[in-house]
Design an enzyme around this catalytic site. Structure first.
Site, PDB file in Angstrom:
ATOM      1  N   THR A  87      -9.486 -61.031 -36.073  1.00 55.29           N
ATOM      2  CA  THR A  87      -9.961 -60.467 -34.891  1.00 55.29           C
ATOM      3  C   THR A  87      -8.904 -60.022 -33.695  1.00 55.29           C
ATOM      4  O   THR A  87      -9.153 -59.425 -32.862  1.00 55.29           O
ATOM      5  CB  THR A  87     -11.035 -61.382 -34.336  1.00 55.29           C
ATOM      6  OG1 THR A  87     -10.278 -62.650 -33.958  1.00 55.29           O
ATOM      7  CG2 THR A  87     -12.384 -61.418 -35.097  1.00 55.29           C
ATOM      8  N   ARG A 138       9.014 -69.074 -41.279  1.00 55.59           N
ATOM      9  CA  ARG A 138      10.263 -68.379 -41.720  1.00 55.59           C
ATOM     10  C   ARG A 138      11.362 -69.130 -42.030  1.00 55.59           C
ATOM     11  O   ARG A 138      12.490 -68.966 -42.491  1.00 55.59           O
ATOM     12  CB  ARG A 138      10.518 -67.568 -40.438  1.00 55.59           C
ATOM     13  CG  ARG A 138       9.307 -66.095 -40.287  1.00 55.59           C
ATOM     14  CD  ARG A 138       9.833 -65.358 -39.256  1.00 55.59           C
ATOM     15  NE  ARG A 138       8.603 -64.500 -39.031  1.00 55.59           N
ATOM     16  CZ  ARG A 138       8.391 -63.953 -37.661  1.00 55.59           C
ATOM     17  NH1 ARG A 138       9.057 -64.030 -36.779  1.00 55.59           N
ATOM     18  NH2 ARG A 138       7.436 -63.053 -37.498  1.00 55.59           N
ATOM     19  N   CYS A 195       9.136 -58.897 -35.778  1.00 52.77           N
ATOM     20  CA  CYS A 195       9.074 -57.508 -35.675  1.00 52.77           C
ATOM     21  C   CYS A 195      10.265 -56.621 -35.054  1.00 52.77           C
ATOM     22  O   CYS A 195      10.582 -55.533 -35.378  1.00 52.77           O
ATOM     23  CB  CYS A 195       7.869 -57.111 -35.045  1.00 52.77           C
ATOM     24  SG  CYS A 195       7.776 -57.787 -33.358  1.00 52.77           S
ATOM     25  N   GLY A 204       3.418 -55.749 -29.097  1.00 51.16           N
ATOM     26  CA  GLY A 204       4.349 -57.011 -29.668  1.00 51.16           C
ATOM     27  C   GLY A 204       3.879 -58.270 -29.158  1.00 51.16           C
ATOM     28  O   GLY A 204       4.024 -59.258 -29.787  1.00 51.16           O
ATOM     29  N   HIS A 230       9.366 -50.610 -30.867  1.00 51.92           N
ATOM     30  CA  HIS A 230      10.338 -51.322 -30.469  1.00 51.92           C
ATOM     31  C   HIS A 230      11.708 -50.511 -30.558  1.00 51.92           C
ATOM     32  O   HIS A 230      11.982 -49.849 -31.731  1.00 51.92           O
ATOM     33  CB  HIS A 230      10.666 -52.538 -31.519  1.00 51.92           C
ATOM     34  CG  HIS A 230       9.514 -53.528 -30.932  1.00 51.92           C
ATOM     35  ND1 HIS A 230       8.846 -53.354 -29.832  1.00 51.92           N
ATOM     36  CD2 HIS A 230       9.212 -54.791 -31.455  1.00 51.92           C
ATOM     37  CE1 HIS A 230       8.023 -54.567 -29.941  1.00 51.92           C
ATOM     38  NE2 HIS A 230       8.420 -55.528 -30.869  1.00 51.92           N
ATOM     39  N   ASN A 285       6.551 -50.994 -34.116  1.00 54.62           N
ATOM     40  CA  ASN A 285       6.297 -52.693 -34.017  1.00 54.62           C
ATOM     41  C   ASN A 285       5.323 -53.176 -34.854  1.00 54.62           C
ATOM     42  O   ASN A 285       5.170 -54.239 -35.628  1.00 54.62           O
ATOM     43  CB  ASN A 285       6.627 -53.324 -32.827  1.00 54.62           C
ATOM     44  CG  ASN A 285       5.529 -52.905 -31.665  1.00 54.62           C
ATOM     45  OD1 ASN A 285       5.333 -51.513 -31.473  1.00 54.62           O
ATOM     46  ND2 ASN A 285       4.606 -53.698 -31.392  1.00 54.62           N
TER      47      ASN A 285
END
Length: 362
Positions: A12, A118, A158, A189, A252, A337
């Site tokens: 969503t 990450r 991003c 972003g 970006h 982005n």
């Protein structure tokens, strides 16, 4: 071909909406499940979104009447319905880590847009054109998780997509000793539009929490190598960054300053960009741009409004290459982005995972 069945976890939010949109006409993937928080669960997707649809394209008809599942309590049900999921949940880091591992342990591969994993050593953080070889760490991750199919793979931040792709072929050919980067990042972003963030109209904010640290550290993981079942970061180059939020809806931009071990000519740099092809181009993946890096000779390009949708928003654009007084060269770069940098990049990563056999149909 028989399509892969796909779930979107966190469907969503703005990135989740982008995933849903990208699935509408994807040749390989079919949206099968949408999950979100408890407050959206049980509603149709259209009801759960209400007036918060943020995409330019209309909501896909196939998604409107899908009943939203609970991302946290319906894991087993979702995992049984799909071949893999995209993760775009908005939760605390520790909660995201636990949730994504829970899906993986239910033998459901996770392709994540989130930053939580990450820095997990055996989780590949992949820009498909740059470090596809990092996918080879997945068997080690599966051993740690005790899974046969399940694993987690993530995309990078991003903002990195606006400059790391341009630096990558130069680093490979000439050696990259140091770089300075200033990014000018669109409001999408932050998951915002001008309607939801009117304070950004006619404004620049010189701070984005955590962004500069990501810009300086994450490229070193992308340029690292797999060793003994983990990813070992590269030692260089030294990168320093400043990140600004600017009054652009999408796209970006980055101002890049770079010095090399062997200083190339401008012509060599342009040739390296023009000739660069990554694994997605070799495989002809559906979301891959035909030409990954585009260079503009016009000194007023690339421009966010004009060029962010180059090759359906999946290419990276560069321009204004010229010598610098402190570094060898400086130039500007631009990427979309939420396409190349977020959901679109994750979709390309999923295509690569399917093509290389890491994601299989149940």
């Amino acid at each position: 071909m028989e399509k892969y069945r796909v779930g979107v976890i966190g469907g969503t939010g703005m990135v989740g909406q982008r995933f849903v949109t990208l699935m509408a006409e994807h040749p390989w993937f079919q949206l099968t499940a949408i999950a979100a928080s408890a407050r959206s669960a049980g509603k149709t997707y259209e009801e759960a979104i209400g007036n918060r649809w943020a995409m330019e394209a209309p909501m896909p008809e196939a998604a409107k009447h899908m009943v939203v599942l609970n991302a946290e309590t319906d894991i087993e049900r979702i995992a049984s319905q799909v071949d893999f999921v995209f993760s775009a949940v908005d939760m605390k880091k520790e909660e995201i880590q636990a949730l994504e591992e829970a899906y993986a342990k239910h033998e459901c591969p996770v392709v994540s847009n989130n930053s939580a994993h990450r820095w997990t050593p055996d989780v590949p953080m992949v820009v498909p054109e740059i470090n596809p070889e990092h996918l080879s760490v997945i068997p080690a991750q599966r051993r740690r998780l005790g899974t046969e199919r399940g694993f987690i793979a993530v995309k990078s931040n991003c903002s990195l997509q606006s400059y790391v792709p341009a630096l990558h072929p130069l680093r490979e050919r000439f050696g990259l000793s140091k770089a300075l980067v200033c990014t000018y990042q669109a409001i999408s972003g932050a998951g915002k539009t001008f309607e939801t963030w009117p304070e950004m109209v006619d404004n620049v904010i010189p701070y984005i929490g955590g962004e500069e640290e990501k810009s300086e550290r994450e490229p070193l993981k992308l340029w690292g190598h797999v060793e003994d079942g983990v990813i070992v970061n590269a030692d260089s180059p030294a990168i320093t960054a400043q990140c600004f939020r600017v009054a652009a809806s999408d796209g970006h931009m980055a101002a890049v300053f770079a010095s090399f071990d062997r200083k190339p000519t401008e012509e060599e740099i342009k040739e390296a960009w023009a000739s660069f092809r990554g694994r997605p181009q070799e495989l002809g993946l559906p979301s891959a741009p035909q030409q990954f890096l585009h260079y503009f000779e016009d000194p007023s390009r690339p421009q966010t409004k004009l060029d962010r949708m180059t090759e359906r928003g999946m290419a990276v654009c560069a321009g204004r290459l010229r010598p610098d007084t402190q570094y060898d060269y400086k130039f500007v770069c631009l990427s979309h982005n939420t396409l190349r940098g977020a959901a679109g990049g994750a979709v390309l990563l999923a295509e690569l995972l399917c093509a290389e056999g890491y994601i299989t149909r149940r």
